[in-house]
Motif scaffolding. Sequence first.
Motif, PDB file in Angstrom:
ATOM      1  N   ARG A 144       0.807  -1.210   0.000  1.00 37.74           N
ATOM      2  CA  ARG A 144       0.000   0.000   0.000  1.00 37.74           C
ATOM      3  C   ARG A 144       0.846   1.268   0.000  1.00 37.74           C
ATOM      4  O   ARG A 144       0.296   2.355   0.041  1.00 37.74           O
ATOM      5  N   ARG A 145       2.192   1.158   0.038  1.00 39.10           N
ATOM      6  CA  ARG A 145       2.949   2.387  -0.148  1.00 39.10           C
ATOM      7  C   ARG A 145       2.835   2.740  -1.617  1.00 39.10           C
ATOM      8  O   ARG A 145       3.182   1.934  -2.482  1.00 39.10           O
ATOM      9  N   VAL A 146       2.286   3.923  -1.908  1.00 43.48           N
ATOM     10  CA  VAL A 146       2.187   4.375  -3.288  1.00 43.48           C
ATOM     11  C   VAL A 146       3.362   5.315  -3.539  1.00 43.48           C
ATOM     12  O   VAL A 146       3.536   6.307  -2.827  1.00 43.48           O
ATOM     13  N   ALA A 147       4.198   4.976  -4.536  1.00 44.85           N
ATOM     14  CA  ALA A 147       5.367   5.806  -4.823  1.00 44.85           C
ATOM     15  C   ALA A 147       4.913   7.071  -5.548  1.00 44.85           C
ATOM     16  O   ALA A 147       4.288   7.001  -6.602  1.00 44.85           O
ATOM     17  N   VAL A 148       5.155   8.210  -4.938  1.00 45.59           N
ATOM     18  CA  VAL A 148       4.888   9.500  -5.584  1.00 45.59           C
ATOM     19  C   VAL A 148       6.153  10.338  -5.444  1.00 45.59           C
ATOM     20  O   VAL A 148       7.020  10.024  -4.628  1.00 45.59           O
ATOM     21  N   THR A 149       6.259  11.388  -6.240  1.00 49.97           N
ATOM     22  CA  THR A 149       7.437  12.238  -6.172  1.00 49.97           C
ATOM     23  C   THR A 149       7.244  13.277  -5.066  1.00 49.97           C
ATOM     24  O   THR A 149       6.308  14.068  -5.109  1.00 49.97           O
ATOM     25  N   SER A 150       8.102  13.239  -4.070  1.00 46.72           N
ATOM     26  CA  SER A 150       8.000  14.185  -2.974  1.00 46.72           C
ATOM     27  C   SER A 150       9.341  14.253  -2.246  1.00 46.72           C
ATOM     28  O   SER A 150       9.922  13.206  -1.973  1.00 46.72           O
ATOM     29  N   PRO A 151       9.869  15.426  -1.959  1.00 51.97           N
ATOM     30  CA  PRO A 151       9.366  16.728  -2.407  1.00 51.97           C
ATOM     31  C   PRO A 151       9.814  17.016  -3.836  1.00 51.97           C
ATOM     32  O   PRO A 151      10.814  16.479  -4.292  1.00 51.97           O
ATOM     33  N   GLU A 152       9.042  17.847  -4.540  1.00 50.41           N
ATOM     34  CA  GLU A 152       9.413  18.274  -5.888  1.00 50.41           C
ATOM     35  C   GLU A 152       9.701  19.775  -5.850  1.00 50.41           C
ATOM     36  O   GLU A 152       8.806  20.572  -5.593  1.00 50.41           O
ATOM     37  N   ILE A 153      10.979  20.118  -6.060  1.00 54.62           N
ATOM     38  CA  ILE A 153      11.409  21.509  -5.960  1.00 54.62           C
ATOM     39  C   ILE A 153      11.297  22.158  -7.323  1.00 54.62           C
ATOM     40  O   ILE A 153      11.971  21.741  -8.270  1.00 54.62           O
TER      41      ILE A 153
END
Lengths: 378, 378
Positions: B27-36
């Motif tokens: 259930r860990r969904v990979a998203v881009t964070s932080p995006e500078i």
Amino acid sequence: MRKKLLLSFICLSVAFVSFGQELANFRRVAVTSPEIGETTVTFRFSAPNAKLVRLYGSWMTSYDSSINMMKNDSTGVWSVSVAKPAVELYTYNFIVDGFPSTDPNNVIMQRDGTRYLSVLLIPGELTENYFEANQRGNLEKVWYDSPTIGMSRRMFVYTPYGYNTSGQKYPVLYLLHGGGGDEDAWSTMGRACQILDNLIEKKLAVPMICVMPNGNPGQAAARTLMIPEKTIDRNDPNSANLYVNSLVKDIIPYIEKNYRVIADPDHRAISGLSMGGGHTLSASNLYPGTFSYILPLSMGVGANQTDIDKNLQGVKNAGYKLYWVGVGREDFVWQSAQNLDAALTRNGLEHTFFVTDGGHTWSNWRIYLNTFARLLFK
Amino acid sequence: MRKKLLLSFICLSVAFVSFGQELANFRRVAVTSPEIGETTVTFRFSAPNAKLVRLYGSWMTSYDSSINMMKNDSTGVWSVSVAKPAVELYTYNFIVDGFPSTDPNNVIMQRDGTRYLSVLLIPGELTENYFEANQRGNLEKVWYDSPTIGMSRRMFVYTPYGYNTSGQKYPVLYLLHGGGGDEDAWSTMGRACQILDNLIEKKLAVPMICVMPNGNPGQAAARTLMIPEKTIDRNDPNSANLYVNSLVKDIIPYIEKNYRVIADPDHRAISGLSMGGGHTLSASNLYPGTFSYILPLSMGVGANQTDIDKNLQGVKNAGYKLYWVGVGREDFVWQSAQNLDAALTRNGLEHTFFVTDGGHTWSNWRIYLNTFARLLFK
């Protein structure tokens, strides 16, 4: 006055710490977690507004077996006591309203690639070498030039207790990580320094240097350093063995120049897990006679016998002292590891096929290191 | 065939990685964070069942200024874009239904004592030396015997780029952490290796060794090693200066025996923050003439002038090259730092009183190191 002065520093420091925690970490309620008892382990976690908190530990076999924690509404602290799992090193998460979190009260964490997981280390015979020994070696984060790959890269180098003062020369174990790992993996998830420290202190292993490089040729170092990565086309025959070539042409010469090592094949061992087991096979096949100790873990070979036999004949003719294959019965590489065992037999290479329960796990890789390190350089 | 073999390893590795992540990290969904971005920073976080997710960053002045993230109900991903904060290294949390979590998609984390925090590093002039340099020194985790404290203890030793091959001897900076910290603090939160690497590569600082000990005399090492701690009664006059005595009697001799250093006062600098600033004052007061460079940070002295003057006269008579005091105007030790500045002036000790904005923060301590390292050993 020095005493008074020092006391005032301490008050200031304490003030500073609470201040910092209040600001950076408001609402974190310090509770004891995990608490390892005689027969149970208790996990605690403060989340007053959460609706459902579950515990998922690597000792459970699937998500469905994760456990609901119970909330004390007067304190907002969730807790659960579970039967103490078998002696082992585990990782765990709290699943807070469906998302996995590490345990904010457990300072012992491991990074597996890009993921951080809280650690539960159950003491006992199996894990006694995973704790700090009394006599400890040093671990150095070393930058070296890799002309083969064309960048400055980082590796970890373990030197055994007494290295600085002994004046003696040591054998070297090149210890390789798997896919998703980096130069940090064996010294954290693998407990390599603790295992070698304990075995050497107990005189069960000979003092050795252990070199843990980064097996991803596009990376200068672990991603925690934020260094831009190179794209390596692994399908390009010229780059397919790039890392293995750099290991033999760049890393070994660096180690033999900068550390007091016995620089001959009989004092070089190579081992690795999964992808690193593949690197171990490639290095011993491409550079026969370079390593007298060859120990691929959780890895094997395909069904094509012709090339495998040619490679293994090369290893056999060059000579070696130990060929040791470790794998778990439930590992998804079980069949290919059996292929390797059969190929070694078919080609008349004396070897050990070390089979354990379990699968493609750090539990097994720690057990393999804790087992084969006793056999090296003797 | 080697190519085919290697490809099959890669497939296995990939299988392994996804398998491992699925199991340990469901259930860990990979998203881009932080995006500078150019003008904003976007944070993302998947928590489908959470009711309220807030962002708290160290660039905000208080909890009340934390920001509500917005949830996309079709994906369960919470996100928020904030105006890009000023160039600096920050830490942040996600506050999920009231409890603080690190960012599971940001591999860059810092440990502050027992707390882990996600890191946001905004590039720019102020932070350019906080990123990896092209020429990097090594960092060694070193175990040494401390007869003074009666245990084997760990310190971190930075050796500059080229140390292994130069054959030359180097000056040494002893760099001390504050309350709640340990031997790991300066090399992580303080970015000490990156700052020294960059200054040395740019020829703004002379190549130097940097020694980062553990300033908690009851600890053998950081708590992440799970080594039982000794209780030290700091009110006992015999133990009040235990750590400072071990620094001079155990650590300095170890460094001067095991590393290529110029072993005289003119090539020894001592600096520390907060509690470590207290240790810096105690070491220079108790052992006048040992360090020619004395740099207490975010620390000062009380109002009692008699003993302070006696100590500073001792430092003055023994001689020194640089006395440099760094502090922030909003620091809660501002008054005691002003007392120290006044005492140095009153006693005729030439010194620098380096005053910045801000308070008792790593932001200031990184700035102080990035500033004073250019002044050492010249």
